[in-house]
Design an enzyme around this catalytic site. Structure first.
Site, mmCIF file in Angstrom:
data_model
loop_
_atom_site.group_PDB
_atom_site.id
_atom_site.type_symbol
_atom_site.label_atom_id
_atom_site.label_comp_id
_atom_site.label_asym_id
_atom_site.label_seq_id
_atom_site.Cartn_x
_atom_site.Cartn_y
_atom_site.Cartn_z
ATOM 1 N N CYS A 2 -28.391 54.056 12.711
ATOM 2 C CA CYS A 2 -28.052 53.149 13.813
ATOM 3 C C CYS A 2 -29.298 52.478 14.376
ATOM 4 C CB CYS A 2 -27.373 53.929 14.919
ATOM 5 S SG CYS A 2 -25.947 54.852 14.369
ATOM 6 N N ARG A 27 -32.005 49.374 8.050
ATOM 7 C CA ARG A 27 -31.823 50.810 8.218
ATOM 8 C C ARG A 27 -30.459 51.275 7.707
ATOM 9 N NH1 ARG A 27 -35.209 52.833 12.343
ATOM 10 N NH2 ARG A 27 -33.608 54.310 12.934
ATOM 11 N N TRP A 77 -24.068 53.327 12.071
ATOM 12 C CA TRP A 77 -23.881 53.998 10.780
ATOM 13 C C TRP A 77 -22.996 55.205 11.102
ATOM 14 C CZ3 TRP A 77 -25.010 58.711 8.356
ATOM 15 C CH2 TRP A 77 -25.045 58.699 6.952
ATOM 16 N N ASN A 103 -27.836 56.105 19.599
ATOM 17 C CA ASN A 103 -28.251 56.592 18.271
ATOM 18 C C ASN A 103 -28.337 58.111 18.362
ATOM 19 O OD1 ASN A 103 -28.653 53.955 17.591
ATOM 20 N ND2 ASN A 103 -30.848 54.119 17.249
ATOM 21 N N GLY A 104 -27.928 58.820 17.314
ATOM 22 C CA GLY A 104 -28.042 60.281 17.316
ATOM 23 C C GLY A 104 -26.677 60.931 17.261
ATOM 24 N N GLU A 487 -37.467 60.391 -9.602
ATOM 25 C CA GLU A 487 -37.541 59.220 -8.738
ATOM 26 C C GLU A 487 -36.918 57.993 -9.414
ATOM 27 O OE1 GLU A 487 -37.882 58.644 -5.801
ATOM 28 O OE2 GLU A 487 -38.440 56.543 -5.639
ATOM 29 N N LYS A 491 -33.786 55.956 -7.923
ATOM 30 C CA LYS A 491 -33.836 54.508 -7.641
ATOM 31 C C LYS A 491 -32.615 53.829 -8.261
ATOM 32 C CE LYS A 491 -36.075 53.917 -4.937
ATOM 33 N NZ LYS A 491 -36.743 55.031 -4.389
ATOM 34 N N GLU A 494 -29.412 54.768 -6.362
ATOM 35 C CA GLU A 494 -29.355 54.212 -5.008
ATOM 36 C C GLU A 494 -28.912 52.758 -4.968
ATOM 37 O OE1 GLU A 494 -32.527 55.959 -1.974
ATOM 38 O OE2 GLU A 494 -33.472 55.029 -3.688
ATOM 39 N N HIS A 510 -30.867 72.829 -23.065
ATOM 40 C CA HIS A 510 -30.231 73.980 -22.404
ATOM 41 C C HIS A 510 -28.961 73.586 -21.649
ATOM 42 C CE1 HIS A 510 -33.550 76.527 -23.526
ATOM 43 N NE2 HIS A 510 -34.381 75.581 -23.104
ATOM 44 N N LYS A 610 -32.180 53.716 6.067
ATOM 45 C CA LYS A 610 -33.626 53.783 5.863
ATOM 46 C C LYS A 610 -34.226 55.007 6.551
ATOM 47 C CE LYS A 610 -37.443 51.981 4.266
ATOM 48 N NZ LYS A 610 -37.650 52.162 2.824
HETATM 49 O O1 M6R Z 1 -38.264 58.475 5.596
HETATM 50 P P1 M6R Z 1 -38.284 59.604 4.595
HETATM 51 O O2 M6R Z 1 -39.291 59.409 3.547
HETATM 52 O O3 M6R Z 1 -38.405 60.945 5.268
HETATM 53 O O4 M6R Z 1 -36.858 59.537 3.950
HETATM 54 C C1 M6R Z 1 -36.440 60.476 3.020
HETATM 55 C C2 M6R Z 1 -35.292 59.941 2.202
HETATM 56 O O5 M6R Z 1 -34.186 59.683 2.998
HETATM 57 C C3 M6R Z 1 -35.666 58.648 1.472
HETATM 58 O O6 M6R Z 1 -36.799 58.841 0.687
HETATM 59 C C4 M6R Z 1 -34.522 58.162 0.612
HETATM 60 O O7 M6R Z 1 -34.349 59.013 -0.475
HETATM 61 C C5 M6R Z 1 -34.765 56.719 0.227
HETATM 62 N N1 M6R Z 1 -33.547 56.004 0.243
HETATM 63 C C6 M6R Z 1 -35.425 56.570 -1.073
HETATM 64 O O8 M6R Z 1 -35.362 55.331 -1.656
#
Ligand code: M6R
Length: 615
Positions: A2, A27, A77, A103-104, A487, A491, A494, A510, A610
């Protein structure tokens, strides 16, 4: 997640709030809303989906507005209650005079809701936030002072909140309060702002006051007063934001993600700046506040992080153990916080986070702090809540990262870990002088090597096109690049929503090998010069024998491998230990071009945020 923007001033209130929310939309959110003080009235507008819908709604109802003088806006969100107009913020009390954005998460919202319902409050939404509106309105009816009403109310909230409140009977006043969720006040000339994050205000002012937990901001266009939980006025430091508004522009790139990938060579230079400038000089890492004896006696390092930052931690384990011999444990923050850990005062605990606001990592760091461990935070946001918990703070200086998918912050964090590992090695004397000099020389060359990859992405784009119709992917690697496999797969998941999993190449046989056929491409990361190249080559052969389509990501010049792989993505040669800096780039680009080819919302993938500020 949010985002909150509040504004009091003479500019066009609607435009300022919309602009602020636009700068926060990276975000991640599912609905948006705004409450405007207009004459004697407070008018509320809410829409589902992207901000353009709120903009259109406000435009179509423009004739309702006389001249708003202040307002609060929100992007939501969903946590409690589905994304819907009724659940979108601002929420109002029963009579509609008080509005709140939040927010929260309010953990005791059910109890509060029951109490307030008994008192006659009528709830319209399924959100936890709505209790705040009713609670403050109820207090206000008793104390007739909005500041006091907010103070009394927030003391009853359990959980995390950054809230902004306005009341019909109190003209031109916005009250903000926070606990375990970020909130700041932007100071202007004849105008002031409240926001959950700096991009919301950067276009208008760089002067900022960060609220601490339990503080309350009382804001009008001409005044800002901050008080503590007891109502005492607090004198706060006004900080000057380091960002430029230009950081929020795509600068001609189609997406922020692509722009941020292309910024990586300069990001690496930035991280190295002043720390590694001469191969004969030791690394300068004044940010690490551990004395030499403590470093020499370090027995254990724990790295705690989530998502992409966790992958940095996984690579860092290889790097630190290789350079220093110190044992490193890496753990997802969400796992660390729900078990009995062995962290103690002799442990160096490193929290890694792009945003510095990830709830799980903050909780984990607080737990480690309670055990008196030295806390080192590696983050792109030195102004974040996590940074404030640090005993030592390494800001990675990647510049603001707008795309939800982390790229340049990943590379910046990674480089920071090389510097940290070398710094520790230099104090401990664990690396041979010649090796050290060669290593530093190679690190200084890294930006140029990344530039080389970015200067010709044709093969990666063609590969993306060729593989974009596949529904599943496997990424394999060994050693320090296992993190790259994780990673790279993350990516792809995501931003393209293609199912992708990273595996240690040796694990393939395995279990995962059972999935292999012509529908399951395998991307092998195999960097020559190390001890695992031949092994990964064999693992790739095994995949080929099961009809899997193969992509190689390698610096090998051996043209024989072109017969084994369907596509070979060649990267510049670099020592295996440094290669994650190089191999991550084609993985980012491959994910980007596949998602772009599939027409996905690259910068704001569905369901993602984000900053993950809730557990
Ligand atoms: O802000 P942070 O690095 O603590 O966030 C951790 C994850 O939420 C963040 O890396 C997430 O996996 C991203 N969407 C990666 O692209």
């Amino acid at each position: 997640m949010c985002g909150i923007v509040g504004y009091a001033g003479n500019r066009d209130v609607v435009s300022v709030i919309l602009k602020g929310l636009t700068n926060l939309e990276y975000r991640g959110y599912d609905s948006a809303g705004m409450a405007l003080r207009d004459g004697d009235d407070i008018k509320v507008y809410k829409t589902l989906g992207k901000l353009i819908n709120l903009k259109n709604e406000l435009e179509s109802r423009k004739s309702e507005l006389i001249q708003p003088t202040c307002g609060i806006g929100h992007i939501r969100w969903a946590t409690h209650g589905s994304p819907s107009i009724v659940n979108a913020h601002p929420h109002s009390c029963t009579c509609g005079k008080l509005v709140v954005v939040h927010n929260g998460i309010i953990e005791n919202y059910k109890e509060l809701r029951e109490e307030l319902t008994v008192k006659g409050c009528v709830f319209k939404s399924q959100t936890d936030t709505e209790v705040i509106a009713h609670l403050v309105a109820d207090e206000y009816s008793k104390v007739k002072d909005l500041e006091k009403a907010v103070r009394n109310s927030v003391s009853k909230l359990q959980g995390a909140y950054a809230v902004c409140v306005m009341h019909k009977n109190v003209p031109d006043l916005i009250i903000g309060a926070r606990k375990h969720a970020p909130m700041l006040v932007g100071i202007g000339d004849g105008e002031n702002f409240i926001a959950s994050d700096t991009p919301a205000i950067i276009e208008y002012t760089k002067k900022t006051i960060y609220l601490d937990d339990n503080e309350i901001a009382i804001v009008t266009k001409d005044s800002v007063k901050i008080t503590d939980a007891d109502g005492n006025e607090v004198v706060k430091k006004v900080e000057v934001l380091p960002w430029e508004p230009i950081a929020l522009s795509k600068l001609g790139y189609k997406h922020f993600m692509l722009k941020e990938i292309h910024e990586q060579p300069d990001v690496i230079r930035n991280v190295l700046n002043g720390k590694l400038y001469d191969i004969d000089a030791p690394i300068v890492l004044n940010e690490v506040k551990l004395d030499k004896d403590t470093i020499k006696n370090l027995k254990k390092i724990e790295i705690i992080a989530c998502g992409t930052s966790l992958h940095v931690g996984m690579a860092a384990k290889y790097i630190i153990e290789n350079f220093t011999g110190i044992s490193v444990e890496v753990e997802a923050s969400s796992e660390y916080i729900y078990r009995k850990t062995t962290t103690d005062a002799s442990t160096l605990v490193i929290g890694v986070s792009q945003s510095g606001e990830t709830a799980d990592t903050i909780t984990a760091i607080k737990q480690a702090k309670e055990k008196n461990a030295h806390i080192l935070i590696v983050t792109n946001r030195p102004d974040s809540n996590m940074a404030r918990l640090a005993d030592s703070l390494i800001p990675v200086n990647a510049g603001i990262e707008v795309s939800v998918a982390a790229t340049k912050s990943y590379i910046a964090q990674m480089i920071s870990f090389y510097l940290l590992a070398i710094h520790i090695a230099e104090v401990k004397g664990t690396l041979d002088d010649v090796y050290l000099k060669n290593l530093k020389h190679e690190i200084i060359q890294l930006p140029t090597k990344v530039e080389e990859i970015l200067s010709n992405t044709t093969t990666i784009q063609e590969c993306a096109k060729k593989f974009s119709s596949f529904k599943n992917f496997i990424y394999i690697a060994r050693g320090v690049n296992l993190a790259t496999a994780y990673e790279g797969a993350l990516k792809l998941k995501e931003i393209s929503y293609i199912n992708a999993t990273g595996y240690a190449a040796g694990e393939l046989k395995h279990g995962p090998i059972a999935m292999l056929d012509e529908t399951m491409p395998v991307l092998s990361i195999l960097m020559p010069g190390g001890i695992t190249y031949e092994k990964i080559l064999s693992n790739s052969e095994e995949a080929k024998a099961r009809n899997a389509k193969l992509i190689a990501l390698t610096s090998s010049k051996d043209t024989n491998i072109d017969a084994l792989f369907d596509v070979v993505l060649r990267v510049p040669q670099v020592s295996e230990i440094l290669s994650p800096v190089i191999t991550c780039v084609p993985c980012q680009l491959l994910a980007y071009y596949i998602a772009e080819f599939l027409g996905k919302d690259v910068d704001q993938p569905r369901n993602l945020a984000k900053s993950v500020t809730v557990e």
